[in-house]
Design an enzyme around this catalytic site. Structure first.
Site, PDB file in Angstrom:
ATOM      1  CB  CYS A   1      70.260 -11.023  85.056  1.00 50.50           C
ATOM      2  SG  CYS A   1      69.939 -13.396  85.018  1.00 50.50           S
TER       3      CYS A   1
ATOM      4  CB  CYS B   1      69.760 -15.856  83.684  1.00 56.12           C
ATOM      5  SG  CYS B   1      68.099 -15.668  84.184  1.00 56.12           S
TER       6      CYS B   1
ATOM      7  CD  GLU C   1      71.416 -12.365  81.422  1.00 56.88           C
ATOM      8  OE1 GLU C   1      70.644 -11.275  80.576  1.00 56.88           O
ATOM      9  OE2 GLU C   1      70.700 -13.961  81.731  1.00 56.88           O
TER      10      GLU C   1
ATOM     11  CG  ASN D   1      68.714 -20.342  78.209  1.00 57.55           C
ATOM     12  OD1 ASN D   1      69.745 -20.303  76.708  1.00 57.55           O
ATOM     13  ND2 ASN D   1      67.582 -20.171  77.589  1.00 57.55           N
TER      14      ASN D   1
END
Length: 134
Positions: free
Chosen positions: A90, A54, A56, A43
């Site tokens: 995400c 984020c 992900e 992040n």
């Protein structure tokens, strides 16, 4: 080392690089493609909070930039005692590149805490296949 151990270690290593001067809440993510290639992300915050990204999302961007297009498995590592699962946005990003049965492993510093399928985290999801049915 198993592929899950490799992903865990990759998520741990990239989590340490997170840029979180505001929340101080580091998250790392590691994606394995079906072919075994690994991509990571952490992040990255911004003073204008909604502009951050984020872990992900970063890992998915790295995967796409690396020429891959399918998620085979993913580890998300967060801090604290609670499970740090992917946020709603995400989950949808993962859905774009993963089948409903893809495993999403949630980890803490001590190891994998729990595993879910994408379908468990995002049931009845809208994805690319919805748009091909038109």
């Amino acid at each position: 080392m198993s592929s899950l151990e490799t992903l865990f270690e990759a998520a741990r290593a990239v989590q340490a690089k997170a840029y979180v001067p505001y929340s101080r809440f580091k998250v790392g993510a590691a994606i394995a493609t079906p072919e075994g290639r690994v991509f990571t992300g952490c992040n990255v915050e911004n003073a204008a909070y909604p502009v951050g990204s984020c872990a992900e999302a970063g890992a998915i961007s790295a995967m796409i930039a690396g020429g891959a297009s399918r998620i085979g498995e993913i580890v998300v590592m967060g801090e604290g005692e609670h499970l740090v699962t992917p946020c709603g946005g995400c989950r949808q990003r993962i859905r774009e590149f993963a089948a409903p049965d893809v495993r999403i492993h949630i980890a803490g510093p001590e190891g994998i805490r729990r595993s879910f399928t994408l379908d468990e985290l995002l049931p009845f999801s809208f994805g690319p296949d919805n748009l091909t049915d038109r």
